[in-house]
Write a protein that holds these residues in place. Structure first.
Motif, PDB file in Angstrom:
ATOM      1  N   LEU A 392      23.408 -10.645  60.815  1.00 57.90           N
ATOM      2  CA  LEU A 392      22.935 -10.569  59.425  1.00 57.90           C
ATOM      3  C   LEU A 392      22.773 -11.944  58.805  1.00 57.90           C
ATOM      4  CD1 LEU A 392      24.940  -7.545  57.971  1.00 57.90           C
ATOM      5  CD2 LEU A 392      22.471  -7.698  58.301  1.00 57.90           C
ATOM      6  N   SER A 393      23.565 -12.892  59.252  1.00 59.92           N
ATOM      7  CA  SER A 393      23.443 -14.250  58.736  1.00 59.92           C
ATOM      8  C   SER A 393      22.053 -14.813  58.998  1.00 59.92           C
ATOM      9  CB  SER A 393      24.521 -15.147  59.357  1.00 59.92           C
ATOM     10  OG  SER A 393      24.378 -16.478  58.912  1.00 59.92           O
ATOM     11  N   LEU A 394      21.509 -14.519  60.178  1.00 60.07           N
ATOM     12  CA  LEU A 394      20.154 -14.976  60.489  1.00 60.07           C
ATOM     13  C   LEU A 394      19.122 -14.301  59.597  1.00 60.07           C
ATOM     14  CD1 LEU A 394      20.415 -14.908  64.390  1.00 60.07           C
ATOM     15  CD2 LEU A 394      20.694 -16.871  62.879  1.00 60.07           C
ATOM     16  N   LEU A 395      19.301 -12.994  59.398  1.00 61.26           N
ATOM     17  CA  LEU A 395      18.355 -12.292  58.537  1.00 61.26           C
ATOM     18  C   LEU A 395      18.464 -12.742  57.085  1.00 61.26           C
ATOM     19  CD1 LEU A 395      18.586  -8.653  59.941  1.00 61.26           C
ATOM     20  CD2 LEU A 395      16.865 -10.393  60.411  1.00 61.26           C
ATOM     21  N   LEU A 396      19.674 -12.959  56.609  1.00 62.28           N
ATOM     22  CA  LEU A 396      19.847 -13.419  55.233  1.00 62.28           C
ATOM     23  C   LEU A 396      19.225 -14.790  55.035  1.00 62.28           C
ATOM     24  CD1 LEU A 396      23.485 -12.209  54.501  1.00 62.28           C
ATOM     25  CD2 LEU A 396      21.425 -11.522  53.279  1.00 62.28           C
ATOM     26  N   HIS A 397      19.348 -15.641  56.024  1.00 57.96           N
ATOM     27  CA  HIS A 397      18.706 -16.960  55.933  1.00 57.96           C
ATOM     28  C   HIS A 397      17.196 -16.804  55.820  1.00 57.96           C
ATOM     29  CE1 HIS A 397      18.026 -21.195  56.444  1.00 57.96           C
ATOM     30  NE2 HIS A 397      17.294 -20.995  57.540  1.00 57.96           N
ATOM     31  N   HIS A 420      24.637 -12.063  44.131  1.00 53.46           N
ATOM     32  CA  HIS A 420      25.739 -11.559  43.308  1.00 53.46           C
ATOM     33  C   HIS A 420      26.370 -10.315  43.934  1.00 53.46           C
ATOM     34  CE1 HIS A 420      27.178  -9.580  39.358  1.00 53.46           C
ATOM     35  NE2 HIS A 420      28.102 -10.389  39.812  1.00 53.46           N
ATOM     36  N   HIS A 421      25.533  -9.385  44.385  1.00 55.89           N
ATOM     37  CA  HIS A 421      26.033  -8.124  44.949  1.00 55.89           C
ATOM     38  C   HIS A 421      26.830  -8.371  46.233  1.00 55.89           C
ATOM     39  CE1 HIS A 421      25.934  -3.734  45.454  1.00 55.89           C
ATOM     40  NE2 HIS A 421      25.795  -3.967  46.750  1.00 55.89           N
ATOM     41  N   LEU A 422      26.271  -9.187  47.116  1.00 52.52           N
ATOM     42  CA  LEU A 422      26.953  -9.425  48.388  1.00 52.52           C
ATOM     43  C   LEU A 422      28.217 -10.262  48.199  1.00 52.52           C
ATOM     44  CD1 LEU A 422      23.973 -10.053  50.836  1.00 52.52           C
ATOM     45  CD2 LEU A 422      25.189  -7.932  50.337  1.00 52.52           C
ATOM     46  N   LEU A 423      28.169 -11.217  47.302  1.00 54.15           N
ATOM     47  CA  LEU A 423      29.365 -12.024  47.065  1.00 54.15           C
ATOM     48  C   LEU A 423      30.474 -11.202  46.431  1.00 54.15           C
ATOM     49  CD1 LEU A 423      30.489 -14.894  47.311  1.00 54.15           C
ATOM     50  CD2 LEU A 423      29.631 -15.367  45.027  1.00 54.15           C
ATOM     51  N   ARG A 424      30.109 -10.233  45.643  1.00 55.33           N
ATOM     52  CA  ARG A 424      31.112  -9.402  44.976  1.00 55.33           C
ATOM     53  C   ARG A 424      31.706  -8.364  45.930  1.00 55.33           C
ATOM     54  NH1 ARG A 424      28.694  -6.126  40.129  1.00 55.33           N
ATOM     55  NH2 ARG A 424      27.608  -5.234  41.918  1.00 55.33           N
ATOM     56  N   ASN A 425      30.902  -7.856  46.862  1.00 55.59           N
ATOM     57  CA  ASN A 425      31.364  -6.764  47.722  1.00 55.59           C
ATOM     58  C   ASN A 425      31.672  -7.189  49.156  1.00 55.59           C
ATOM     59  OD1 ASN A 425      30.930  -4.310  45.899  1.00 55.59           O
ATOM     60  ND2 ASN A 425      28.917  -5.256  45.834  1.00 55.59           N
ATOM     61  N   CYS A 426      31.096  -8.287  49.614  1.00 55.33           N
ATOM     62  CA  CYS A 426      31.229  -8.657  51.030  1.00 55.33           C
ATOM     63  C   CYS A 426      31.665 -10.112  51.197  1.00 55.33           C
ATOM     64  CB  CYS A 426      29.909  -8.434  51.766  1.00 55.33           C
ATOM     65  SG  CYS A 426      29.118  -6.863  51.451  1.00 55.33           S
ATOM     66  N   SER A 427      32.492 -10.603  50.318  1.00 56.34           N
ATOM     67  CA  SER A 427      32.875 -12.009  50.351  1.00 56.34           C
ATOM     68  C   SER A 427      33.669 -12.377  51.597  1.00 56.34           C
ATOM     69  CB  SER A 427      33.686 -12.366  49.097  1.00 56.34           C
ATOM     70  OG  SER A 427      34.857 -11.567  49.030  1.00 56.34           O
ATOM     71  N   GLN A 428      34.301 -11.388  52.229  1.00 55.40           N
ATOM     72  CA  GLN A 428      35.078 -11.672  53.442  1.00 55.40           C
ATOM     73  C   GLN A 428      34.298 -11.361  54.706  1.00 55.40           C
ATOM     74  OE1 GLN A 428      38.812  -9.607  53.194  1.00 55.40           O
ATOM     75  NE2 GLN A 428      39.324 -10.421  51.167  1.00 55.40           N
ATOM     76  N   SER A 429      33.583 -10.254  54.711  1.00 56.18           N
ATOM     77  CA  SER A 429      32.881  -9.867  55.940  1.00 56.18           C
ATOM     78  C   SER A 429      31.667 -10.755  56.206  1.00 56.18           C
ATOM     79  CB  SER A 429      32.443  -8.405  55.847  1.00 56.18           C
ATOM     80  OG  SER A 429      31.587  -8.210  54.729  1.00 56.18           O
ATOM     81  N   LEU A 430      30.999 -11.223  55.167  1.00 61.28           N
ATOM     82  CA  LEU A 430      29.797 -12.036  55.330  1.00 61.28           C
ATOM     83  C   LEU A 430      30.045 -13.488  54.937  1.00 61.28           C
ATOM     84  CD1 LEU A 430      27.029  -9.636  53.940  1.00 61.28           C
ATOM     85  CD2 LEU A 430      27.689 -10.026  56.315  1.00 61.28           C
ATOM     86  N   VAL A 431      31.233 -13.973  55.160  1.00 61.71           N
ATOM     87  CA  VAL A 431      31.564 -15.311  54.689  1.00 61.71           C
ATOM     88  C   VAL A 431      30.672 -16.372  55.337  1.00 61.71           C
ATOM     89  CG1 VAL A 431      33.341 -15.636  56.453  1.00 61.71           C
ATOM     90  CG2 VAL A 431      33.483 -16.903  54.295  1.00 61.71           C
ATOM     91  N   ASP A 432      30.246 -16.142  56.578  1.00 61.25           N
ATOM     92  CA  ASP A 432      29.399 -17.132  57.245  1.00 61.25           C
ATOM     93  C   ASP A 432      27.991 -17.180  56.658  1.00 61.25           C
ATOM     94  OD1 ASP A 432      31.489 -17.754  58.918  1.00 61.25           O
ATOM     95  OD2 ASP A 432      30.877 -16.325  60.469  1.00 61.25           O
ATOM     96  N   SER A 433      27.599 -16.128  55.980  1.00 57.82           N
ATOM     97  CA  SER A 433      26.250 -16.083  55.403  1.00 57.82           C
ATOM     98  C   SER A 433      26.161 -16.760  54.053  1.00 57.82           C
ATOM     99  CB  SER A 433      25.794 -14.616  55.252  1.00 57.82           C
ATOM    100  OG  SER A 433      25.820 -13.957  56.492  1.00 57.82           O
ATOM    101  N   PHE A 434      27.292 -17.042  53.435  1.00 59.54           N
ATOM    102  CA  PHE A 434      27.251 -17.563  52.073  1.00 59.54           C
ATOM    103  C   PHE A 434      26.831 -19.028  52.013  1.00 59.54           C
ATOM    104  CE2 PHE A 434      29.742 -13.765  51.304  1.00 59.54           C
ATOM    105  CZ  PHE A 434      29.104 -13.291  50.178  1.00 59.54           C
ATOM    106  N   SER A 435      26.729 -19.653  53.147  1.00 61.38           N
ATOM    107  CA  SER A 435      26.145 -20.989  53.153  1.00 61.38           C
ATOM    108  C   SER A 435      24.708 -20.935  52.635  1.00 61.38           C
ATOM    109  CB  SER A 435      26.179 -21.561  54.563  1.00 61.38           C
ATOM    110  OG  SER A 435      25.494 -22.784  54.633  1.00 61.38           O
TER     111      SER A 435
END
Length: 1199
Positions: A392-397, A420-435
């Protein structure tokens, strides 16, 4: 429609191979074979679709003579309760319900009446499936109430569903009509049976199913596709209560996957915008992510089960939506917005931290009959979560890159909602995508659209308030790495990007720091991070010091007093090497202030002080950063998202400021070469060569090691000037931060700032004046005058000590000059001893230090004139005005009140003057006797001298003037020029004390004449100004001396230069000769008037100046010559009139025939270069005398 087996695909068959590479088994787990989905669902669907071969009754049984009885009537009609009416729900164009009944058609409110009306139509449609029969049924449905239709729902839907199930080809128009009729029934009723909901769902999806051999949707019309999508949308909203949840069971996973796959294919491959948008909205409803109020909110357990189901669809949905989002811009912004919204809703549901935390370690086992379904279910364990997050990190990029630069603002705003939605609900599971996500969020803070900006700021503020980053070490690490990467690339980006790109880059840097907030010390405590960030800031803030105007901008004379216009906090506009936009500098300021606000101030000050001392290349930038760090640490002008955990104490702030001030005001950093002027730089440079480090205001010094002198270039001097200005701005910042606490630091800071306020470099002096205004504002002083007066004892003591060591402290005179300019007469008692010390030192060291001491004396005399004397120019002008008015009044009174005695006295004076002119002089002895006046006896109590004691300021002026007389013959032109300036001020100061001024004027006259007739033109020009001042103050005391010693030289010089100036071009006005001519012409008239010159001298002046009335002369010289004649008119108007009339005048008619006509030399002369100015002066003279000419002066000369 063709009767063929349908190949059904679930979204799980859409793996990440199209974009990210790994197959579905890697994403969904090894226990989910995808091939079984198609086989299982194909068998079930074939059983549903082929019921006509086994279970369907024959057409005779269904449509024969007893066809009416073959349709099952709803059981229990008489006792049924009315159904709940439904509001319209669904997208535009669907869910409208039956149309209103036609005019004259009855409305059936009861199920019995409605059944009787609908039964024939339903039987007819069952027999013959045509568009007309469908429309007829829909027309009858318009007359049925919602409650009655609810009871007959299955009965009405049966013929419609039957027509859809018929084998063989079917017309698209018929299918479209059937689907629209089903949609209208569903919009007006509720589906209360789970079996009915699933069967309708399956039948509608089958209308869009592709042939088994094709991977694309069936070649259907766009209208039919849109009708089916809208019918699915309406069906999902018509499900009553918990019935909707029957679709979201493990057993229905193939059916859901089939529907998701169809809708995704339509959203990606269709060209029509409305179909793409409707498919995405229907898919959002199907995934229970719609915003309507019909569906109740799922509880945690229900959301958990849905998340488990949708995890199987996540690969296909996310990949397809990413392709839609990154698709052609021609698809429209609404499609992209809908795709982004659906993307983050499904990802936020499946990857929600709360759900993943409740996932058991082992996969839950289903019943035996669901064993094949169990293979399709995804177990969202740790391994699956990690693998999915990476992909998902690749797709989010990809999503972020394509959306952040989208031209439509709503797409960018939806991207903010995604983050906002992903940071609020997935801050731990998608932590690598928040870059990527945080980079996008921070980058949109400065979006061109105000709504995007506002929403982005609110999201950032919410992240800070919820302490999402502060409570997550993983997010803090991601931000730290992003910050390090950005700091590494910052110099390259600032050198290559345009201004808008630089603003975006710095906004990103600032956003990272704001999001880190109190966690910023994680970055600062890392040596590599701090080094990279500090070097990046230092390199980006490099100043452009190539402008020669910085050095050239000098004060032409001593700077004037500080006016009301001095603004507090005024900073000089700086020009940087890598950017020109002011917004970029403001962002850099905010970066430094946020660092100071959240970071460890001691650590930051120590680090940047090291850079300050490390190299001269970093010194200016490090000083700027230190100033902003202190401002940020105090919370001044900081734009932060959250409060710091522990506020900084005043003592800590004061200690940091004290250490910075000590470094700033060290001699090596404060006394820099800013000019190649030998007079100003030589003492300072000599100090630097000797390596003397003397504390400001003190006399102690220590010998340092000798160092070779670096070459002084324009670039070096510009750099030094900017360094001093930045340090001065820092002093103002520190004062503003500490407020009245800064008073304790005035002992070490005020004296050096006053030194720079007296600097001849314009940029330095203006910056120092702004710093003084800042200090006054911060420390509670009303003005700079009060600031100086309150601290005058300390300042005067420092000046006195330093003036005795001018070799070590050449700037002491500047401090005194600044104090005198900005203080008042109350300072005089404190500085009298200092001035006497200066005069004594001047007597002893006039050969070497005369220039420095004269600068001090000039400052003193300027202040005394300002405090105790009226400005000479204004006073002279006022006296001239008063004199002219009184003369005009006296002339008017004489004309009105002329008596016979006055006429007699006029003729007696005329006879006396005529006798003198003829040489018949009276006896000298008689004249002397007549001129003798008996002396008055002194009164016994009067002063023997007959004078009052001189005030202290006048005595100081007399003492200074005595020294100036001796120095007027100095061999240095610079010294002579300064002496003449000081002498002029002394004469002005002694004007009220004539008994002391006249003897001094007698003593100064010989050397002044030498300067006037035998010196450099600059000295002559300055000496003539002194002469004009003496003439205004001494009057006729200098008449004979001026007439004998100076006037012949002046007139001969004017006559000799007149032909040169008449032939010269426009460049001549910039020469020294022109300036000297102009000064003499401008001052000569007032001298003649003040000295009351005789007729012969006036004639000499008039003859010398007459030629300058020529039109060939420069305009300024013509105007100056006119001023000479205007003054001569005041002294001897008759002679002036006669002289001008001899050059040019109009004929005068005698007032009576008995009088002979007057003939003058100027009558009848042809027009020449003098005519215009002469006529103008004659007109002025006539206006002054109050008489009107008999003829117009315009007729003076023939054409």
């Amino acid at each position: 429609m063709r009767n063929h087996p349908r190949r059904l695909r679930t979204a799980s068959t859409r793996d990440f191979s199209h974009s990210a590479g790994p197959g579905p088994r890697e994403l969904c787990g090894a226990d989910s074979p995808v091939s079984s989905v198609s086989r299982l669902w194909r068998r079930r669907l074939v059983g549903i679709r082929d019921f006509s071969h086994s279970a369907r009754p024959t057409s005779r049984e269904l449509c024969g003579a007893g066809a009416a009885a073959s349709l099952p009537a709803p059981s229990g009609l008489p006792g049924l309760a009315p159904a709940r009416p439904r509001a319209r729900v669904g997208p535009p164009g669907i869910g409208q319900g039956p149309r209103p009944p036609a005019r004259g058609m009855a409305v059936f409110d009861t199920p019995q009446a409605a059944f009787g009306a609908l039964r024939p139509v339903c039987v007819q449609l069952t027999r013959v499936q045509t568009v007309e029969n469908v429309r007829l049924l829909q027309a009858h449905l318009a007359g049925v109430s919602g409650a009655a239709l609810q009871e007959l729902q299955e009965y009405v839907l049966f013929p419609l569903r039957f027509a859809l199930r018929l084998p063989g080809p079917t017309q698209e128009r018929l299918v479209q009509s059937l689907v629209q009729c089903i949609s209208s029934v569903l919009a007006a009723t509720c589906v209360k049976k789970q079996e009915l909901l699933q069967e309708l769902f399956s039948e509608l999806c089958t209308c869009l199913a592709p042939p088994p051999s094709s991977g694309k949707t069936a070649p259907l019309s766009e209208e039919l596709k849109l009708a089916v999508i809208q019918a699915l949308h309406t069906l999902m909203h018509s499900a009553y209560g918990d019935v909707i949840l029957s679709l979201y069971q493990p057993s229905t996973l193939p059916l859901l996957g089939f529907a998701v796959s169809l809708l995704l294919t339509l959203a990606e491959q269709e060209k029509a915008k409305q179909i793409k948008i409707s498919a995405l909205e229907c898919l959002q409803v199907l995934l229970l992510q719609c915003d309507c109020q019909e569906h109740r909110h799922l509880d945690e357990d229900e959301a958990q089960r849905c998340g488990d189901l949708f995890a199987s669809f996540l690969p296909g949905i996310s990949i397809t939506l990413s392709r839609v989002i990154a698709g052609d811009i021609k698809q429209g912004h609404k499609t992209t917005v809908s795709a982004i919204r659906l993307f983050y809703l499904i990802v936020g549901l499946v990857m929600a931290d709360k759900q993943l935390a409740r996932i058991p370690k082992s996969k839950e086992k289903l019943l035996v009959e669901h064993s094949r379904i169990s293979e399709l279910m995804i177990h969202r364990g740790l391994d699956w979560t990690k693998s999915t997050a990476e992909k998902l990190s690749l797709l989010l990029h990809k999503v972020v890159e394509s959306s952040s630069g989208h031209p439509h603002w709503k797409v960018r705003q939806e991207l903010v909602e995604l983050v906002h939605h992903l940071l609020r609900n997935c801050s731990q599971s998608l932590v690598d995508s928040f870059s990527h996500l945080l980079k996008a969020l921070v980058g949109l803070v400065n979006d061109e659209n105000s709504e995007v900006q506002s929403r982005c700021n609110k999201v950032l503020q919410g992240i800070a308030e919820q302490r999402i980053v502060a409570q997550s070490r993983a997010l803090a690490d991601v931000l730290s790495e992003n910050l390090h990467s950005l700091a590494t690339a910052l110099p390259r980006l600032m050198n290559s990007q345009d201004d808008m790109g630089k603003v975006s880059t710095l906004s990103l840097l600032l956003g990272y720091l704001k999001l880190l907030g109190p966690k910023i010390n994680i970055v600062l405590n890392s040596v590599s991070h701090l080094q990279r960030l500090s070097k990046a800031l230092v390199q980006v803030l490099e100043l452009d010091v190539t402008d020669v105007k910085i050095v050239e901008a000098r004060h032409p004379g001593p700077p004037g007093p500080l006016q009301q216009g001095v603004q507090k906090g005024r900073c000089q506009k700086k020009y940087f090497r890598f950017f020109t936009e002011e917004k970029v500098f403001q962002l850099l300021q905010q970066v430094c202030r946020v660092l100071g606000y959240y970071g460890n101030l001691y650590l930051l000050v120590d680090h940047f002080m090291g850079l300050y001392s490390e190299s001269g290349l970093y010194r200016k930038q490090a000083a700027m950063i230190l100033n902003e760090l202190v401002m940020g640490a105090a919370g001044v002008g900081v734009d932060f998202l959250q409060e710091r955990e522990v506020p900084l104490s005043v003592d800590d702030l004061k200690r940091s400021i004290t250490s910075i001030l000590d470094e700033y005001m060290d001699q090596a950093n404060w006394y820099l070469v800013t000019s190649i002027d030998t007079e100003e730089s030589s003492p300072e440079q000599s100090v630097q060569h000797l390596g003397l480090a003397v504390h400001a205001g003190g006399a102690s010094s220590s010998i340092l090691h000798l160092s070779p002198e670096p070459p002084v270039t324009i670039r070096t001097m510009n750099s030094n000037i900017w360094q001093i200005c930045i340090q001065l701005e820092g002093v103002g910042c520190f004062a503003a931060v500490l407020g009245k606490e800064f008073r304790l630091l005035l002992l070490s800071a005020l004296y050096p700032v006053l030194e720079k306020a007296g600097d001849r470099t314009l940029l330095i002096s203006e910056t120092a004046l702004g710093t003084l205004a800042d200090i006054c504002e911060a420390c509670g002083y009303d003005s700079v005058r009060y600031l100086i007066n309150e601290n005058s004892d300390y300042l005067v003591n420092g000046i006195s000590l330093n003036l005795r060591q001018l070799a070590c402290q050449p700037r002491a005179s500047q401090v005194l000059d600044t104090m005198l300019r900005h203080s008042d007469a109350s300072l005089l008692p404190l500085i009298e001893d200092v001035i006497q010390d200066v005069l004594s030192a001047l007597d002893q060291t006039y050969n070497s230090q005369a220039s420095t001491f004269l600068r001090v004396l000039h400052s003193v005399m300027t202040a005394l004139v300002q405090w105790f004397g009226m400005p000479s120019a204004e006073g002279h002008q006022q006296r001239q005005t008063d004199k002219g008015q009184s003369r005009a009044q006296s002339q008017g009174q004489q004309e009105v009140t002329l008596t016979s005695q006055e006429v007699e006295r006029f003729f007696l004076d005329y006879i006396c003057q005529k006798q003198i002119a003829e040489g018949d002089l009276p006896d000298l002895e008689e004249e002397e006797e007549a001129d003798e006046v008996p002396l008055a006896k002194p009164e016994p109590n009067s002063d023997p001298e007959g004078e009052a004691p001189m005030p202290s300021h006048a005595q100081l002026a007399k003492d200074v003037m005595e020294r100036c007389i001796h120095l007027l013959s100095d061999g240095s032109l610079r010294v002579r020029l300064k002496v003449l300036d000081v002498l002029e001020l002394c004469v002005t100061m002694l004007h009220p004390h004539g008994n002391h001024l006249l003897p001094m004027a007698h003593r100064v006259w010989p050397v002044l004449v030498t300067r006037l007739i035998n010196d450099d033109p600059l000295a002559v020009l300055r000496a003539f100004k002194v002469l004009c001042t003496l003439g205004q103050t001494c009057g006729d005391f200098l008449r004979q001396r001026f007439s004998k010693d100076v006037l012949p030289k002046l007139t001969s010089s004017l006559l000799s230069q007149a032909p040169v100036s008449a032939r010269a071009g426009p460049v001549y006005s910039h020469t020294l000769a022109f300036k000297l001519q102009l000064a003499v012409l401008q001052g000569l008239g007032s001298l003649c008037e003040k000295l009351d010159m005789g007729e012969s001298d006036l004639n000499k002046v008039a003859d010398a100046c007459l030629i300058y009335l020529s039109a060939k002369q420069p305009v300024k010289l013509q105007e100056a010559a006119q001023s000479v004649f205007l003054h001569l008119m005041q002294v001897d108007p008759d002679s002036t009139w006669l002289l001008l009339s001899e050059e040019c005048c109009s004929p005068y008619e005698p007032p009576h025939a008995s009088l002979r006509p007057v003939k003058l030399g100027g009558m009848g002369r042809p027009r020449n270069e003098l005519t215009d100015n002469v006529l103008l002066l004659l007109q002025r003279l006539q206006q002054q005398e109050g008489t009107a000419p008999s003829t117009s002066t315009q007729e003076a000369a023939p054409s």
